[in-house]
Design an enzyme around this catalytic site. Structure first.
Site, PDB file in Angstrom:
ATOM      1  CD  GLU A  41       0.579  -5.048   8.987  1.00 36.54           C
ATOM      2  OE1 GLU A  41       0.925  -4.641   8.166  1.00 36.54           O
ATOM      3  OE2 GLU A  41      -0.423  -4.705  10.284  1.00 36.54           O
ATOM      4  CG  ASN A  57      -2.617 -13.429   3.430  1.00 36.14           C
ATOM      5  OD1 ASN A  57      -3.359 -14.215   4.118  1.00 36.14           O
ATOM      6  ND2 ASN A  57      -3.556 -12.820   3.227  1.00 36.14           N
ATOM      7  N   GLY A  58      -2.934 -12.276   7.447  1.00 35.73           N
ATOM      8  CA  GLY A  58      -3.961 -12.723   8.151  1.00 35.73           C
ATOM      9  C   GLY A  58      -5.000 -13.847   8.166  1.00 35.73           C
ATOM     10  CD  GLN A  65      -0.945  -0.508   3.807  1.00 36.99           C
ATOM     11  OE1 GLN A  65      -1.779  -0.258   3.606  1.00 36.99           O
ATOM     12  NE2 GLN A  65      -0.101  -1.709   4.275  1.00 36.99           N
ATOM     13  CG  ASP A 118      -6.360  -3.511  13.966  1.00 34.20           C
ATOM     14  OD1 ASP A 118      -7.451  -2.424  14.327  1.00 34.20           O
ATOM     15  OD2 ASP A 118      -5.062  -2.758  14.431  1.00 34.20           O
ATOM     16  CG  ASP A 132      -1.966   1.319  14.774  1.00 32.15           C
ATOM     17  OD1 ASP A 132      -2.199   1.265  15.434  1.00 32.15           O
ATOM     18  OD2 ASP A 132      -2.807   0.054  13.753  1.00 32.15           O
TER      19      ASP A 132
END
Length: 286
Positions: free
Chosen positions: A106, A137-138, A31, A155, A86
């Site tokens: 994450e 990857n979740g 991203q 999240d 984060d």
């Protein structure tokens, strides 16, 4: 010359913030990442043109994501956070000494490093010895889990791009399997005010309602979210978020909060009529 950042919510609506300075801009494998300094909200983190959080209002999101399930589950030991790079959710989780293991999944390592540099107060939660970060990857991580966690927190906030798989029927089914027999899942339900966002909310609630015996939704006011209004999903194998809420037990902890309170816990599940109508319509679908 004034500099402004604008996030498009609909073709007719934007969130615009006066910007003092661009602190960071980069592109990870996953991203676009940007950090801006703003007079009104302090530093803000922007992913793919969308505000993820700001210094000024992130406490709302983090507290409501964590304290609600922690005040309901009677004996949580292991928590899984999908996303959370984060560190804000982890930071609140670390306030609970009974938690023995906090796993963060994450995929974007660059995001974690940016947050460590520009949002160190939030990212400090990642340094707790109970926290382990998996750069994966979740959805793929969950496929290998069964009867492992007391609480799972999704999240990821937007069902688009690389996080789209975290809002699928498969994800919710895998989350159910990964939870222990009395486990709770918290997920981001979005903002239902605008039509496109309402459609996403409907889809999420329908899928979760089919996967879990208990599926409820609660709310919070977050100024930088679309329409300033955000919903959270509470899905559970056993516990009801209000009937099984240990109000006195939570108050005895005397944790410092800026948004969440024991009274607010109950009130957050009292939704506006138009939101109730949306949820009830989807609950009637198979």
């Amino acid at each position: 010359m004034d500099l402004w950042f604008s996030e498009v919510h609909t073709p007719d609506v934007k969130l615009s913030l006066r910007t003092a300075k661009q602190l960071y801009a980069g592109k990870s494998e996953w991203q676009d990442i940007e950090v801006l300094d703003t007079p009104a909200f302090g530093k803000i983190l922007i992913l793919n043109g969308h505000v993820l959080f700001s210094d000024a209002d992130d406490f709302v999101y983090n507290e409501m994501t964590v304290h609600v399930p922690m005040a309901v589950h009677p004996n949580p030991k292991k928590v899984l956070v999908i996303g959370g790079g984060d560190g804000g959710v982890a930071q609140v989780l670390t306030l609970y000494p009974e938690l023995e293991q906090i796993d963060i999944v994450e995929p974007d390592e660059m995001l974690v490093e940016v947050c460590r540099e520009y949002f160190p107060d939030f990212a400090a939660g990642l340094d707790d010895p109970r926290v382990t970060i998996y750069y994966q990857n979740g959805l793929r991580f969950l496929r290998n889990c069964e009867d492992d966690y007391d609480i799972i927190i999704n999240d990821a906030t937007d069902p688009f791009g690389h996080t789209e798989g975290l809002f699928t029927k498969e994800f919710y089914g895998n989350s159910y399997r990964a939870l222990k027999e009395d486990g709770i899942m918290i997920y981001q339900h979005g903002s239902p005010f605008f039509d496109e966002d309402e459609s996403a909310c409907r889809s999420m609630h329908r899928k979760v309602n089919q996967a879990f015996p208990i599926s409820r939704v609660y709310q919070a006011h977050i100024p930088t979210s679309p329409a300033g209004y955000w919903l959270f999903g509470f899905a559970s194998k056993k516990y009801h978020p209000v009937k099984d809420f240990d109000k006195e037990g939570w108050k005895k902890r005397q944790l410092f909060t800026e948004y969440y309170t024991a009274n607010l816990h109950v009130g957050a599940f009292m939704l506006p009529k138009y939101v109730e109508d949306i949820l009830e319509e989807e609950e009637g679908k198979k």
